[in-house]
Design a protein around this motif. Sequence first.
Motif, PDB file in Angstrom:
ATOM      1  N   HIS A  49       0.833  -1.212   0.000  1.00 13.53           N
ATOM      2  CA  HIS A  49       0.000   0.000   0.000  1.00 13.53           C
ATOM      3  C   HIS A  49       0.864   1.257   0.000  1.00 13.53           C
ATOM      4  O   HIS A  49       0.537   2.252  -0.659  1.00 13.53           O
ATOM      5  CB  HIS A  49      -0.936   0.003   1.210  1.00 13.53           C
ATOM      6  N   ARG A 142     -15.367   4.480 -16.483  1.00 13.68           N
ATOM      7  CA  ARG A 142     -14.311   5.281 -15.848  1.00 13.68           C
ATOM      8  C   ARG A 142     -13.301   5.849 -16.858  1.00 13.68           C
ATOM      9  O   ARG A 142     -13.314   5.514 -18.026  1.00 13.68           O
ATOM     10  CB  ARG A 142     -13.601   4.424 -14.810  1.00 13.68           C
ATOM     11  N   GLU A 182     -12.982  -4.947 -13.359  1.00 15.17           N
ATOM     12  CA  GLU A 182     -12.776  -5.202 -11.933  1.00 15.17           C
ATOM     13  C   GLU A 182     -14.062  -4.834 -11.208  1.00 15.17           C
ATOM     14  O   GLU A 182     -15.019  -4.353 -11.811  1.00 15.17           O
ATOM     15  CB  GLU A 182     -11.593  -4.407 -11.387  1.00 15.17           C
ATOM     16  N   SER A 184     -16.292  -2.617  -8.279  1.00 18.67           N
ATOM     17  CA  SER A 184     -16.339  -1.173  -8.001  1.00 18.67           C
ATOM     18  C   SER A 184     -15.289  -0.786  -6.965  1.00 18.67           C
ATOM     19  O   SER A 184     -14.789   0.332  -6.975  1.00 18.67           O
ATOM     20  CB  SER A 184     -17.731  -0.765  -7.532  1.00 18.67           C
ATOM     21  N   SER A 185     -14.947  -1.721  -6.065  1.00 17.89           N
ATOM     22  CA  SER A 185     -13.860  -1.455  -5.109  1.00 17.89           C
ATOM     23  C   SER A 185     -13.081  -2.741  -4.821  1.00 17.89           C
ATOM     24  O   SER A 185     -12.546  -2.906  -3.723  1.00 17.89           O
ATOM     25  CB  SER A 185     -14.425  -0.875  -3.809  1.00 17.89           C
ATOM     26  N   ASN A 187     -10.933  -6.416  -6.885  1.00 19.92           N
ATOM     27  CA  ASN A 187     -10.484  -7.125  -8.093  1.00 19.92           C
ATOM     28  C   ASN A 187     -11.310  -8.409  -8.248  1.00 19.92           C
ATOM     29  O   ASN A 187     -11.651  -9.060  -7.254  1.00 19.92           O
ATOM     30  CB  ASN A 187      -8.992  -7.473  -8.010  1.00 19.92           C
ATOM     31  N   GLY A 209      -4.483  -4.305  -7.247  1.00 14.91           N
ATOM     32  CA  GLY A 209      -4.858  -4.473  -5.839  1.00 14.91           C
ATOM     33  C   GLY A 209      -3.727  -5.076  -5.012  1.00 14.91           C
ATOM     34  O   GLY A 209      -3.036  -5.986  -5.464  1.00 14.91           O
ATOM     35  N   THR A 211      -4.236  -6.677  -2.204  1.00  9.57           N
ATOM     36  CA  THR A 211      -4.728  -7.993  -1.791  1.00  9.57           C
ATOM     37  C   THR A 211      -4.479  -8.991  -2.922  1.00  9.57           C
ATOM     38  O   THR A 211      -4.059 -10.128  -2.691  1.00  9.57           O
ATOM     39  CB  THR A 211      -6.237  -7.919  -1.456  1.00  9.57           C
ATOM     40  N   THR A 245     -11.421  -9.605  -4.406  1.00  9.44           N
ATOM     41  CA  THR A 245     -10.445  -9.314  -3.357  1.00  9.44           C
ATOM     42  C   THR A 245     -10.299  -7.809  -3.146  1.00  9.44           C
ATOM     43  O   THR A 245     -10.374  -7.026  -4.101  1.00  9.44           O
ATOM     44  CB  THR A 245      -9.051  -9.878  -3.728  1.00  9.44           C
ATOM     45  N   ALA A 246     -10.079  -7.443  -1.894  1.00  9.39           N
ATOM     46  CA  ALA A 246      -9.769  -6.053  -1.533  1.00  9.39           C
ATOM     47  C   ALA A 246      -9.430  -6.014  -0.052  1.00  9.39           C
ATOM     48  O   ALA A 246      -9.845  -6.901   0.707  1.00  9.39           O
ATOM     49  CB  ALA A 246     -10.958  -5.133  -1.790  1.00  9.39           C
TER      50      ALA A 246
HETATM   51  N1  PLP Z   1     -10.124  -2.216  -7.569  1.00 11.62           N
HETATM   52  C1  PLP Z   1     -10.662  -1.055  -7.160  1.00 11.62           C
HETATM   53  C2  PLP Z   1     -11.369  -0.191  -8.160  1.00 11.62           C
HETATM   54  C3  PLP Z   1     -10.568  -0.656  -5.825  1.00 11.62           C
HETATM   55  O1  PLP Z   1     -11.112   0.512  -5.421  1.00 11.62           O
HETATM   56  C4  PLP Z   1      -9.905  -1.504  -4.904  1.00 11.62           C
HETATM   57  C5  PLP Z   1      -9.787  -1.125  -3.498  1.00 11.62           C
HETATM   58  O2  PLP Z   1     -10.248  -0.110  -3.050  1.00 11.62           O
HETATM   59  C6  PLP Z   1      -9.368  -2.722  -5.378  1.00 11.62           C
HETATM   60  C7  PLP Z   1      -9.483  -3.031  -6.718  1.00 11.62           C
HETATM   61  C8  PLP Z   1      -8.649  -3.643  -4.442  1.00 11.62           C
HETATM   62  O3  PLP Z   1      -7.431  -3.092  -4.028  1.00 11.62           O
HETATM   63  P1  PLP Z   1      -6.751  -3.526  -2.663  1.00 11.62           P
HETATM   64  O4  PLP Z   1      -6.637  -5.018  -2.699  1.00 11.62           O
HETATM   65  O5  PLP Z   1      -5.422  -2.872  -2.704  1.00 11.62           O
HETATM   66  O6  PLP Z   1      -7.629  -3.052  -1.558  1.00 11.62           O
END
Ligand code: PLP
Length: 287
Positions: A49, A142, A182, A184-185, A187, A209, A211, A245-246
């Motif tokens: 991160h 997007r 992917e 919305s938040s 993968n 991501g 994760t 995953t996230a």
């Molecule tokens: N894709 C998107 C659009 C995201 O907003 C996120 C996390 O917020 C992820 C993937 C997953 O990322 P991470 O595993 O770093 O939380």
Amino acid sequence: MSRVAYVNGQYVPHGHATVHIEDRGYQFADGVYEVWSVFDGGMADFDGHMTRLHRSLTELRIDIPMSREALTQVLKETIRRNRVKNGIVYLQVTRGTARRDHPFPPPGTPPSVVVTSRSISPLKTDAIAEKGVAVVTTPDIRWGRCDIKTVGLLPNILAKQIAKDRGAYEAWMVDDMGLVTEGSSTNAWIIDEHGKLRTRDTQANILKGCTRTTLLDILKEEGIELEERAFTVEEAKRAKEAFFTAAGAFVMPAVSIDGVKIGNGKPGPVATRLRELYIERGHRDAI
Ligand code: PLP
């Protein structure tokens, strides 16, 4: 217990934490963010991160607000002051406060830094994961730099609201070719009808991501083959398993896509096992 936020050098009561109305994050979504999962008071995938934060800031030419050591200290202190054992810590850095004008503000304008942290009950998320969740699909509307983790999340929140309106938990976004980009938040991953574990490659316009990256390590250790290749919505609907995953969600099994049952409509064995392994590693490696 009252919550505390870090805002530009001060720890303040969450309810009174504010930035200026001309903060560029507020006016232009001119900022970036990161979210770490907190396990036993420590941050998971810490380096990943941090590295991505640095990259997002550099790509957008936002000044690095403070040293890595100082930022680590602020993140840890915010977790500590909020007594978060399991949950998330959120960091936002914007291009700072300046008279509203599209070009960058004068050099030397300090970036704004905000950190918050909150508890999330592992029992609650585990209960959700045990049942699995519904996913819906929606066009990906997007911009072309989804590799940068900006706070400009309007298409993502519209997608998530579509999911909510349809009684689902997550929305998978779909490009013009019918391929899932992917969530919305999150993968997106499937075990396709031939038993191949697949997720989209990060050369595409998606977020890499953290994760996802850790899961790649786990897969190597476990000797599980992965194909980094995009899949269509139709392939996802025919999949044996699906998950996403996230940070915060870890590995979350999806049991339906647009109302079509995935596998037997229950979380699959691979997703379940990968979730366990990811959480185990989180407890082991969080700092
Ligand atoms: N894709 C998107 C659009 C995201 O907003 C996120 C996390 O917020 C992820 C993937 C997953 O990322 P991470 O595993 O770093 O939380």
